[in-house]
Design a protein around this motif. Sequence first.
Motif, PDB file in Angstrom:
ATOM      1  N   VAL A   1      33.930 -35.838  14.222  1.00  0.00           N
ATOM      2  CA  VAL A   1      32.599 -36.242  13.507  1.00  0.00           C
ATOM      3  C   VAL A   1      31.537 -35.205  13.315  1.00  0.00           C
ATOM      4  O   VAL A   1      30.883 -34.765  14.392  1.00  0.00           O
ATOM      5  N   LEU A   2      31.157 -35.006  11.987  1.00  0.00           N
ATOM      6  CA  LEU A   2      30.126 -33.885  11.947  1.00  0.00           C
ATOM      7  C   LEU A   2      28.908 -34.680  11.746  1.00  0.00           C
ATOM      8  O   LEU A   2      28.752 -35.377  10.789  1.00  0.00           O
ATOM      9  N   LEU A   3      27.899 -34.415  12.849  1.00  0.00           N
ATOM     10  CA  LEU A   3      26.350 -34.860  12.566  1.00  0.00           C
ATOM     11  C   LEU A   3      25.395 -33.740  12.311  1.00  0.00           C
ATOM     12  O   LEU A   3      25.053 -33.110  13.032  1.00  0.00           O
ATOM     13  N   PRO A   4      25.329 -33.632  11.150  1.00  0.00           N
ATOM     14  CA  PRO A   4      24.082 -32.610  10.441  1.00  0.00           C
ATOM     15  C   PRO A   4      22.822 -33.322  11.158  1.00  0.00           C
ATOM     16  O   PRO A   4      22.566 -34.429  10.707  1.00  0.00           O
TER      17      PRO A   4
ATOM     18  N   ARG B   1      30.317 -31.144  21.071  1.00  0.00           N
ATOM     19  CA  ARG B   1      30.160 -29.775  20.550  1.00  0.00           C
ATOM     20  C   ARG B   1      28.586 -29.551  19.840  1.00  0.00           C
ATOM     21  O   ARG B   1      28.437 -30.298  18.940  1.00  0.00           O
ATOM     22  N   LEU B   2      27.864 -28.481  20.154  1.00  0.00           N
ATOM     23  CA  LEU B   2      26.709 -28.228  19.283  1.00  0.00           C
ATOM     24  C   LEU B   2      26.799 -27.033  18.859  1.00  0.00           C
ATOM     25  O   LEU B   2      27.176 -25.627  19.330  1.00  0.00           O
ATOM     26  N   VAL B   3      26.308 -26.963  17.587  1.00  0.00           N
ATOM     27  CA  VAL B   3      26.468 -25.507  16.790  1.00  0.00           C
ATOM     28  C   VAL B   3      24.924 -25.483  16.256  1.00  0.00           C
ATOM     29  O   VAL B   3      24.233 -26.602  15.843  1.00  0.00           O
ATOM     30  N   ARG B   4      24.139 -24.257  16.341  1.00  0.00           N
ATOM     31  CA  ARG B   4      22.872 -24.501  15.766  1.00  0.00           C
ATOM     32  C   ARG B   4      22.544 -23.309  14.728  1.00  0.00           C
ATOM     33  O   ARG B   4      22.974 -22.306  14.529  1.00  0.00           O
ATOM     34  N   HIS B   5      21.675 -23.902  13.728  1.00  0.00           N
ATOM     35  CA  HIS B   5      20.950 -22.919  12.906  1.00  0.00           C
ATOM     36  C   HIS B   5      19.631 -22.653  13.084  1.00  0.00           C
ATOM     37  O   HIS B   5      18.927 -23.815  13.516  1.00  0.00           O
ATOM     38  N   PHE B   6      19.160 -21.575  13.544  1.00  0.00           N
ATOM     39  CA  PHE B   6      17.659 -21.159  14.053  1.00  0.00           C
ATOM     40  C   PHE B   6      16.757 -21.344  13.067  1.00  0.00           C
ATOM     41  O   PHE B   6      15.480 -21.346  13.759  1.00  0.00           O
ATOM     42  N   VAL B   7      17.007 -21.652  11.905  1.00  0.00           N
ATOM     43  CA  VAL B   7      15.888 -22.074  10.932  1.00  0.00           C
ATOM     44  C   VAL B   7      16.517 -23.235  10.176  1.00  0.00           C
ATOM     45  O   VAL B   7      17.853 -23.484   9.895  1.00  0.00           O
ATOM     46  N   ASN B   8      15.777 -23.989   9.515  1.00  0.00           N
ATOM     47  CA  ASN B   8      15.930 -25.112   8.617  1.00  0.00           C
ATOM     48  C   ASN B   8      16.677 -24.696   7.373  1.00  0.00           C
ATOM     49  O   ASN B   8      16.174 -23.977   6.634  1.00  0.00           O
ATOM     50  N   ARG B   9      17.739 -25.024   7.222  1.00  0.00           N
ATOM     51  CA  ARG B   9      18.445 -24.504   5.666  1.00  0.00           C
ATOM     52  C   ARG B   9      18.774 -25.553   5.017  1.00  0.00           C
ATOM     53  O   ARG B   9      18.951 -25.371   3.764  1.00  0.00           O
TER      54      ARG B   9
ATOM     55  N   GLY C   1      23.010 -29.712   3.208  1.00  0.00           N
ATOM     56  CA  GLY C   1      24.238 -28.936   2.557  1.00  0.00           C
ATOM     57  C   GLY C   1      24.803 -27.795   3.540  1.00  0.00           C
ATOM     58  O   GLY C   1      25.958 -27.779   3.702  1.00  0.00           O
ATOM     59  N   ALA C   2      23.674 -27.078   3.868  1.00  0.00           N
ATOM     60  CA  ALA C   2      24.161 -25.976   4.755  1.00  0.00           C
ATOM     61  C   ALA C   2      24.845 -26.319   5.951  1.00  0.00           C
ATOM     62  O   ALA C   2      25.606 -25.655   6.508  1.00  0.00           O
ATOM     63  N   ALA C   3      24.271 -27.295   6.685  1.00  0.00           N
ATOM     64  CA  ALA C   3      24.751 -27.975   7.844  1.00  0.00           C
ATOM     65  C   ALA C   3      26.203 -28.289   7.861  1.00  0.00           C
ATOM     66  O   ALA C   3      27.180 -27.991   8.366  1.00  0.00           O
ATOM     67  N   ILE C   4      26.537 -29.003   6.438  1.00  0.00           N
ATOM     68  CA  ILE C   4      27.984 -29.448   6.159  1.00  0.00           C
ATOM     69  C   ILE C   4      28.717 -28.513   5.951  1.00  0.00           C
ATOM     70  O   ILE C   4      30.010 -28.299   6.341  1.00  0.00           O
ATOM     71  N   GLN C   5      28.316 -27.248   5.272  1.00  0.00           N
ATOM     72  CA  GLN C   5      29.119 -25.993   5.124  1.00  0.00           C
ATOM     73  C   GLN C   5      29.576 -25.472   6.526  1.00  0.00           C
ATOM     74  O   GLN C   5      30.590 -25.028   6.505  1.00  0.00           O
TER      75      GLN C   5
ATOM     76  N   ASP D   1      22.893 -28.752  14.599  1.00  0.00           N
ATOM     77  CA  ASP D   1      21.339 -28.921  14.629  1.00  0.00           C
ATOM     78  C   ASP D   1      20.896 -27.775  13.403  1.00  0.00           C
ATOM     79  O   ASP D   1      21.186 -26.500  13.645  1.00  0.00           O
ATOM     80  N   ASP D   2      20.171 -28.210  12.394  1.00  0.00           N
ATOM     81  CA  ASP D   2      19.728 -27.616  11.407  1.00  0.00           C
ATOM     82  C   ASP D   2      18.185 -26.995  11.789  1.00  0.00           C
ATOM     83  O   ASP D   2      17.283 -27.207  10.919  1.00  0.00           O
ATOM     84  N   GLY D   3      18.009 -26.426  12.904  1.00  0.00           N
ATOM     85  CA  GLY D   3      16.858 -25.653  13.140  1.00  0.00           C
ATOM     86  C   GLY D   3      15.672 -26.625  13.470  1.00  0.00           C
ATOM     87  O   GLY D   3      14.442 -26.395  12.982  1.00  0.00           O
TER      88      GLY D   3
END
Length: 208
Positions: free
Chosen positions: A9-12, A57-65, A68-72, A39-41
């Motif tokens: 399960v992907l949670l943006p 599991r945790l993946v981070r974007h360090f800026v808000n993108r 759609g970018a989170a799903i990519q 996490d999208d920033g």
Amino acid sequence: MIPLNDIYVLLPAYNEAGKIREVILGLQQEGLLNVVVIDDGSADDTVEQAKSLSDVRLVRHFVNRGAGAAIQTGIELARRNGWPHVALMDADGQHDPKDILQLQAKMSETKCDLVIGSRFMKKNEEIPKTRIVFNFIANRMTNLFCKKNYSDSQSGLRLLNRNAIENLNLQIDGFGFCSEMIIKAERAGLQIEETGISVRYTEYSIRK
């Protein structure tokens, strides 16, 4: 039936500290234990709240993108790691984790590649009129580019199999990815189905 252990399960999430823990616990209670928070920033405590729970599991974007970018990012992770199925779900609490089981059943029954959870195939009196109007317009615009007519092209609750994971290369960083996914899935020859889901609009989710 698709095993629950095969569904990731992907949670943006963007500034979802007030809900993310509740959403994750709800998924785990339904036996959906492969939870991936993207996490999208966030500028709040979303990351800390996600980290406070085990087996997340945790993946981070360090800026808000953008969503759609989170799903990519999530789909690329699934590609690289060989995950057989991914479910996409909003992190604001509007979706019922039980409805992923409806998507699971629909995919198992039809052998389709992509299932979209439709808020408009069930009686959902909670949907605000503004959302109904927005979705009506978005559906009309999306369906212009599709062979089939979809009742909820903007739904954030979806289930993809491995064929969809391999063949969907999304480019839109914002919420336009919802329509982009359907259009590109049809062009790739993927089979798409819809199934009815419930929705829980609160002051928090409407504000989001």
